[in-house]
Design a protein around this motif. Structure first.
Motif, short mmCIF file in Angstrom:
data_model
loop_
_atom_site.label_atom_id
_atom_site.label_comp_id
_atom_site.label_asym_id
_atom_site.label_seq_id
_atom_site.Cartn_x
_atom_site.Cartn_y
_atom_site.Cartn_z
N SER A 8 20.04 29.97 -7.97
CA SER A 8 21.27 29.56 -7.30
C SER A 8 21.20 29.83 -5.80
CB SER A 8 22.48 30.29 -7.88
OG SER A 8 22.71 29.89 -9.19
N GLU A 9 20.62 30.97 -5.42
CA GLU A 9 20.46 31.31 -4.01
C GLU A 9 19.50 30.34 -3.31
OE1 GLU A 9 22.00 33.48 -1.92
OE2 GLU A 9 23.36 33.68 -3.62
N LYS A 10 18.43 29.96 -3.99
CA LYS A 10 17.47 29.01 -3.42
C LYS A 10 18.12 27.65 -3.22
CE LYS A 10 13.43 31.27 -5.34
NZ LYS A 10 12.32 31.18 -6.31
N ILE A 11 18.91 27.22 -4.18
CA ILE A 11 19.61 25.94 -4.06
C ILE A 11 20.62 26.00 -2.93
CG2 ILE A 11 21.22 24.36 -5.21
CD1 ILE A 11 19.68 24.93 -7.82
N LYS A 12 21.30 27.11 -2.79
CA LYS A 12 22.26 27.29 -1.69
C LYS A 12 21.55 27.17 -0.34
CE LYS A 12 25.62 30.55 0.10
NZ LYS A 12 26.23 31.87 -0.05
N ARG A 13 20.35 27.77 -0.22
CA ARG A 13 19.59 27.67 1.03
C ARG A 13 19.17 26.23 1.30
NH1 ARG A 13 16.21 32.34 -0.65
NH2 ARG A 13 14.47 30.91 -0.41
N LEU A 14 18.78 25.50 0.25
CA LEU A 14 18.43 24.09 0.43
C LEU A 14 19.64 23.28 0.89
CD1 LEU A 14 16.03 23.05 -2.48
CD2 LEU A 14 15.55 23.13 -0.04
N ARG A 15 20.80 23.56 0.33
CA ARG A 15 22.02 22.87 0.77
C ARG A 15 22.31 23.14 2.24
NH1 ARG A 15 25.30 24.77 -4.40
NH2 ARG A 15 24.67 23.15 -5.87
N ASN A 16 22.13 24.39 2.66
CA ASN A 16 22.35 24.75 4.06
C ASN A 16 21.36 24.02 4.96
OD1 ASN A 16 24.46 26.48 3.48
ND2 ASN A 16 23.17 28.29 3.42
N GLU A 17 20.09 23.96 4.54
CA GLU A 17 19.08 23.25 5.33
C GLU A 17 19.43 21.77 5.42
OE1 GLU A 17 14.26 22.53 5.56
OE2 GLU A 17 15.04 24.00 4.14
N PHE A 18 19.86 21.19 4.30
CA PHE A 18 20.26 19.79 4.28
C PHE A 18 21.41 19.53 5.27
CE2 PHE A 18 23.04 16.50 2.31
CZ PHE A 18 22.23 15.40 2.57
N GLU A 19 22.36 20.44 5.32
CA GLU A 19 23.48 20.28 6.25
C GLU A 19 23.01 20.31 7.71
OE1 GLU A 19 26.64 19.35 5.84
OE2 GLU A 19 26.02 19.06 3.76
N MET A 20 22.00 21.13 8.00
CA MET A 20 21.45 21.16 9.36
C MET A 20 20.82 19.81 9.71
SD MET A 20 22.40 23.98 10.56
CE MET A 20 21.59 23.76 12.11
N TYR A 21 20.08 19.23 8.77
CA TYR A 21 19.48 17.92 9.02
C TYR A 21 20.57 16.85 9.20
CZ TYR A 21 14.72 19.46 8.15
OH TYR A 21 13.51 20.08 8.25
N ARG A 22 21.64 16.95 8.42
CA ARG A 22 22.75 16.00 8.58
C ARG A 22 23.38 16.11 9.96
NH1 ARG A 22 26.74 14.74 3.96
NH2 ARG A 22 28.05 15.35 5.67
N LYS A 23 23.58 17.33 10.43
CA LYS A 23 24.17 17.54 11.75
C LYS A 23 23.26 17.01 12.85
CE LYS A 23 27.03 21.40 10.37
NZ LYS A 23 27.30 22.83 10.48
N LEU A 24 21.95 17.26 12.73
CA LEU A 24 21.01 16.72 13.70
C LEU A 24 21.05 15.20 13.73
CD1 LEU A 24 17.87 18.99 13.22
CD2 LEU A 24 19.16 18.67 15.34
N ASP A 25 21.08 14.60 12.55
CA ASP A 25 21.12 13.14 12.45
C ASP A 25 22.41 12.59 13.07
OD1 ASP A 25 20.00 10.63 11.50
OD2 ASP A 25 21.63 10.64 10.04
N ALA A 26 23.53 13.23 12.77
CA ALA A 26 24.82 12.77 13.30
C ALA A 26 24.89 12.91 14.82
CB ALA A 26 25.96 13.55 12.65
N SER A 27 24.16 13.88 15.37
CA SER A 27 24.18 14.10 16.81
C SER A 27 23.35 13.06 17.56
CB SER A 27 23.67 15.49 17.15
OG SER A 27 22.26 15.55 17.01
N GLY A 28 22.47 12.37 16.83
CA GLY A 28 21.59 11.39 17.47
C GLY A 28 20.37 12.01 18.10
N TYR A 29 20.19 13.32 17.93
CA TYR A 29 19.03 14.01 18.49
C TYR A 29 17.77 13.53 17.79
CZ TYR A 29 15.96 17.76 20.04
OH TYR A 29 14.94 18.46 20.59
N VAL A 30 16.74 13.16 18.57
CA VAL A 30 15.48 12.69 18.02
C VAL A 30 14.34 13.50 18.61
CG1 VAL A 30 13.92 10.73 17.82
CG2 VAL A 30 16.39 10.35 17.77
N CYS A 31 13.42 13.93 17.75
CA CYS A 31 12.26 14.70 18.19
C CYS A 31 11.14 14.44 17.18
CB CYS A 31 12.61 16.18 18.23
SG CYS A 31 11.23 17.24 18.68
N ASP A 32 9.93 14.24 17.67
CA ASP A 32 8.80 13.97 16.78
C ASP A 32 8.49 15.12 15.84
OD1 ASP A 32 8.45 11.47 17.90
OD2 ASP A 32 6.90 12.14 19.30
#
Length: 69
Positions: A8-32
């Motif tokens: 459950s803790e590992k899944i929670k960490r994956l959800r948090n990581e996913f949210e960070m990627y969503r925020k980066l995508d929504a911001s329009g920030y692009v980096c190779d």
């Protein structure tokens, strides 16, 4: 029960990581160096975060340098 709690803790960490990627995508920030996130998929007690391949993983945070950006 202990394994279930750890999972459950590992899944929670994956959800948090996913949210960070969503925020980066929504911001329009692009980096190779930042992989595109294709989604978080969950079923039963498993979860998978699907990311674009952008090269070998870092062995240490020390490998990052402003010169490489």
């Amino acid at each position: 029960k202990d394994d279930s709690r750890k999972n459950s803790e590992k899944i929670k960490r994956l959800r948090n990581e996913f949210e960070m990627y969503r925020k980066l995508d929504a911001s329009g920030y692009v980096c190779d160096n930042i992989p595109r996130c294709y989604g978080l998929y969950e079923r039963d007690s498993m979860a998978v975060l699907l990311l674009e391949y952008v090269g070998e993983p870092l062995k240490s945070w020390d490998e990052l340098s402003p010169e490489g950006w």
